[in-house]
Design a protein around this motif. Structure first.
Motif, mmCIF file in Angstrom:
data_model
loop_
_atom_site.group_PDB
_atom_site.id
_atom_site.type_symbol
_atom_site.label_atom_id
_atom_site.label_comp_id
_atom_site.label_asym_id
_atom_site.label_seq_id
_atom_site.Cartn_x
_atom_site.Cartn_y
_atom_site.Cartn_z
ATOM 1 N N LEU A 45 0.586 88.554 -86.369
ATOM 2 C CA LEU A 45 1.502 87.823 -85.493
ATOM 3 C C LEU A 45 1.961 86.526 -86.138
ATOM 4 N N LEU A 46 1.012 85.818 -86.740
ATOM 5 C CA LEU A 46 1.348 84.534 -87.359
ATOM 6 C C LEU A 46 2.295 84.728 -88.534
ATOM 7 N N ALA A 47 2.079 85.773 -89.317
ATOM 8 C CA ALA A 47 2.991 86.028 -90.444
ATOM 9 C C ALA A 47 4.408 86.266 -89.950
ATOM 10 N N VAL A 48 4.546 87.059 -88.892
ATOM 11 C CA VAL A 48 5.873 87.305 -88.324
ATOM 12 C C VAL A 48 6.454 86.005 -87.770
ATOM 13 N N ALA A 73 -5.917 80.785 -89.533
ATOM 14 C CA ALA A 73 -5.729 82.142 -90.053
ATOM 15 C C ALA A 73 -6.305 82.275 -91.462
ATOM 16 N N LEU A 74 -6.153 81.220 -92.266
ATOM 17 C CA LEU A 74 -6.724 81.249 -93.618
ATOM 18 C C LEU A 74 -8.243 81.211 -93.563
ATOM 19 N N VAL A 75 -8.780 80.402 -92.674
ATOM 20 C CA VAL A 75 -10.228 80.329 -92.533
ATOM 21 C C VAL A 75 -10.797 81.680 -92.123
ATOM 22 N N HIS A 76 -10.066 82.390 -91.281
ATOM 23 C CA HIS A 76 -10.535 83.683 -90.770
ATOM 24 C C HIS A 76 -9.885 84.858 -91.502
ATOM 25 N N ARG A 77 -9.464 84.636 -92.734
ATOM 26 C CA ARG A 77 -8.715 85.679 -93.435
ATOM 27 C C ARG A 77 -9.552 86.930 -93.677
ATOM 28 N N ALA A 78 -10.873 86.795 -93.693
ATOM 29 C CA ALA A 78 -11.718 87.976 -93.891
ATOM 30 C C ALA A 78 -12.314 88.490 -92.585
ATOM 31 N N ASP A 79 -11.956 87.855 -91.486
ATOM 32 C CA ASP A 79 -12.519 88.232 -90.194
ATOM 33 C C ASP A 79 -11.650 89.320 -89.571
ATOM 34 N N VAL A 137 21.699 85.700 -85.046
ATOM 35 C CA VAL A 137 20.586 86.578 -84.682
ATOM 36 C C VAL A 137 20.432 87.704 -85.716
ATOM 37 N N LEU A 138 21.489 87.991 -86.455
ATOM 38 C CA LEU A 138 21.379 88.998 -87.513
ATOM 39 C C LEU A 138 20.375 88.576 -88.583
ATOM 40 N N LEU A 139 20.055 87.283 -88.626
ATOM 41 C CA LEU A 139 19.045 86.808 -89.570
ATOM 42 C C LEU A 139 17.637 87.236 -89.172
ATOM 43 N N LEU A 140 17.520 87.895 -88.016
ATOM 44 C CA LEU A 140 16.234 88.494 -87.659
ATOM 45 C C LEU A 140 15.887 89.670 -88.562
ATOM 46 N N VAL A 141 16.871 90.266 -89.186
ATOM 47 C CA VAL A 141 16.606 91.462 -89.996
ATOM 48 C C VAL A 141 15.586 91.175 -91.102
ATOM 49 N N PRO A 142 15.739 90.104 -91.904
ATOM 50 C CA PRO A 142 14.684 89.835 -92.897
ATOM 51 C C PRO A 142 13.349 89.478 -92.258
ATOM 52 N N VAL A 143 13.376 88.864 -91.072
ATOM 53 C CA VAL A 143 12.122 88.586 -90.358
ATOM 54 C C VAL A 143 11.447 89.904 -89.992
ATOM 55 N N HIS A 144 12.220 90.828 -89.486
ATOM 56 C CA HIS A 144 11.676 92.130 -89.124
ATOM 57 C C HIS A 144 11.226 92.910 -90.362
ATOM 58 N N ALA A 145 11.885 92.665 -91.484
ATOM 59 C CA ALA A 145 11.445 93.313 -92.720
ATOM 60 C C ALA A 145 10.038 92.847 -93.087
ATOM 61 N N VAL A 146 9.768 91.566 -92.892
ATOM 62 C CA VAL A 146 8.415 91.054 -93.132
ATOM 63 C C VAL A 146 7.414 91.757 -92.216
ATOM 64 N N ALA A 147 7.792 91.908 -90.932
ATOM 65 C CA ALA A 147 6.908 92.584 -89.980
ATOM 66 C C ALA A 147 6.631 94.022 -90.423
ATOM 67 N N ALA A 148 7.662 94.708 -90.901
ATOM 68 C CA ALA A 148 7.493 96.097 -91.313
ATOM 69 C C ALA A 148 6.648 96.211 -92.583
ATOM 70 N N ILE A 149 6.902 95.322 -93.535
ATOM 71 C CA ILE A 149 6.172 95.389 -94.805
ATOM 72 C C ILE A 149 4.682 95.097 -94.606
ATOM 73 N N MET A 150 4.365 94.220 -93.681
ATOM 74 C CA MET A 150 2.967 93.843 -93.456
ATOM 75 C C MET A 150 2.263 94.738 -92.448
ATOM 76 N N HIS A 151 2.961 95.710 -91.913
ATOM 77 C CA HIS A 151 2.362 96.604 -90.923
ATOM 78 C C HIS A 151 1.467 97.638 -91.611
#
Length: 549
Positions: free
Chosen positions: A334-337, A319-325, A230-244
């Motif tokens: 959400l999908l990126a996370v 998500a790609l189709v609606h990337r400008a929406d 579960v400690l491998l969630l840290v890089p997942v959460h880093a993605v969430a933080a960077i994209m916030h």
């Protein structure tokens, strides 16, 4: 007129910030009002997601999440008492029954990564006993908590329909429903992963006091003692933080929380490294396979895996189709996370297995199943009508149903473990004072001896002829035993011996000693996986002497 223009310009400037427009448009799409700051023209940065609006019926998201949790818990608990315990659950029971000193000695040499769970189960079984339902109940409750938490997590960025689809899919994912039936920490790890991610999102959104970053770090460290991975969630959460959208203001706080987690988790990581030999046996196995990753990891059935992965891909394409929406901004985040949740832990473990040491086990990645559920829900969110989304849930349920039913059959665990039947059969064949022998020629998780530790009633009063030292008098998981040939004197005064074996020839040496000592086989019972055989000493003829033991 001028005041209205000024307010309009202020709002336009505010919405020009990276990512904020999309989250606001997402709220408008869900029928929610913008934050008060935006309505008044205040330039203070709004949180990335609003508190959920309540519909006219007054059903709050918390109430819906609670009902989701109740429904998922009922689904998870149904039939959990039916399957026989298996080897990993035997390890739980045997560890939890130890006194505290013995448990500490065990964790000093093996299974430190499960120490928190074993300590909890020690307290739990003191309260509720060791029936299968009682021992597995915490896992069923954690299963429900995971579904409820996922609803709330998805709800931070998407409408209620999407959140309900995500929670429903998670509650029907076979690897997750299996975790609900086992007295192991995997369901806890899944629930912890979901709620930690929800806490992270609320912290990133600025909806929690900054002091809660300390709680986040402590929670990540504690999760590592339930399942180190579960400690491998840290890089997942880093993605969430960077994209916030608020990453500039929050990345420092996130780094601080991760620092707290690193400090607190250092002992458990060190213990895991020192005890890595406990999975060394997997070096001789093909640990990573494409089927294991794509099917066994979460879906367990090929048909379900094909449909599920197709929906995940569909979510990415949409998500790609609606990337400008801007109405899709929240769902894109959400999908990126979710994709990070799916990909990063698996990739890390596969790489470690390939380059360093065996580390990959499909079922240990059950805590990543919420990522797949979110991605599927994002795909379903493109459907405008609720009944269309419901069809996706029904399709997933129909495909997952065979696995769910099979998991709740008597011999569903570890290729047909049948220790309930073993105990009942031994009780029928033996009487107090008789001897019992076990096949020790199979791997520890399948040893018939564990039937005596998981269903002890059938073995009451029997003499364990092969036991040298009980497990709770050692710093290891299992009993220390010896072949009958080394302790043959224990046969003195015993006229009946029951032998339980699982491997084809695993008990042959002990049986040979019994035959040489004057025993003959009287009964043989073939069970699902084990064989129970009863041997009695031949009656002595007139004037003959008892054969030497």
């Amino acid at each position: 007129m001028g005041g209205r223009r000024a307010r309009t310009m202020t709002v336009m400037s505010d919405t020009g910030r990276a990512g904020t427009t999309g989250f606001r448009s997402d709220r408008a799409a869900h029928g929610e009002r913008p934050p008060a700051a935006a309505r008044s023209g205040t330039r203070a940065e709004p949180p990335a997601a609003p508190p959920a609006a309540s519909p006219p019926s007054g059903w709050s998201d918390r109430r819906i999440a609670f009902l989701v949790g109740i429904a998922a818990t009922a689904l998870g608990l149904a039939g959990i008492w039916i399957p026989s315990y298996w080897g990993d659950e035997a390890a739980t029971l045997m560890s939890a029954r130890r006194d505290w000193a013995s448990l500490a000695a065990l964790l000093g040499t093996i299974d430190a990564v499960h120490g928190l769970y074993y300590a909890f189960m020690h307290l739990w079984i003191d309260l509720v006993g060791t029936s299968p339902f009682a021992v597995r109940l915490p896992s069923g409750l954690a299963f429900g908590a995971a579904a409820a938490g996922l609803y709330l997590l998805v709800r931070t960025r998407a409408d209620r329909g999407t959140a309900l689809v995500a929670a429903s899919v998670l509650a029907m994912t076979p690897r997750v429903t299996q975790a609900a039936t086992e007295a192991r920490p995997l369901a806890f790890a899944t629930a912890t992963a979901v709620w930690l991610t929800l806490l992270l999102v609320r912290l990133l959104d600025g909806r929690m006091p900054r002091a809660w970053w300390w709680a986040y770090g402590a929670g990540v460290a504690a999760a590592g003692t339930l399942n180190l991975y579960v400690l491998l969630l840290v890089p997942v959460h880093a993605v969430a933080a960077i994209m916030h959208p608020a990453r500039r203001a929050r990345l420092g706080a996130f780094a601080g929380g991760v620092g707290v987690a690193a400090v607190l988790a250092a002992p458990i990581m060190a213990a895991a490294v020192s005890q890595r030999e406990q999975i060394a046996f997997r070096e001789d196995q093909e640990v990573v396979t494409l089927t294991g990753v794509l099917v066994g990891q979460w879906f367990m059935l090929v048909s379900l895996a094909v449909v599920a992965w197709a929906l995940v891909v569909a979510g990415v394409v949409l998500a790609l189709v609606h990337r400008a929406d801007p109405a899709w901004a929240g769902r894109r985040w959400l999908l990126a996370v979710a994709l990070a949740w799916i990909v990063i832990p698996t990739t890390v473990l596969v790489a470690v297995t390939a380059l360093v040491t065996p580390a990959y086990t499909p079922r240990y990645l059950v805590f990543c199943a919420p990522g797949a559920a979110i991605a599927i829900a994002v795909a379903a969110s493109a459907l405008r009508r609720g009944w269309q989304r419901a069809l996706i849930v029904v399709a997933v349920a129909a495909l997952a149903l065979p696995a769910y039913v099979d998991q709740r059959t008597p011999y569903s665990k570890n290729a047909g473990t049948d220790w309930q039947d073993v105990s009942a059969t031994v009780e029928r064949l033996a009487e107090p004072g008789d001897g019992v022998l076990f096949d020790e020629g199979v791997r520890p998780s399948r040893r018939p001896r564990l039937a005596m530790h998981t269903y002890p009633d059938g073995f009451a009063g029997l003499r364990d002829l092969g036991l040298v030292r009980a497990h709770d008098r050692t710093d290891g998981l299992w009993d220390v035993t010896a072949p009958l040939a080394e302790v043959v004197d224990r046969l003195r005064g015993i006229d009946r011996v029951v032998v339980v074996s699982r491997s084809e020839r695993g008990a042959d040496d002990d049986i040979r000693v019994l035959l040489e000592a004057g025993f003959v086989e009287r009964e043989r019972v073939q069970l699902e996986s084990d064989v129970v055989r009863s041997f009695e000493r031949r009656p002595l003829s007139a004037g003959s002497r008892e054969p030497p033991a």
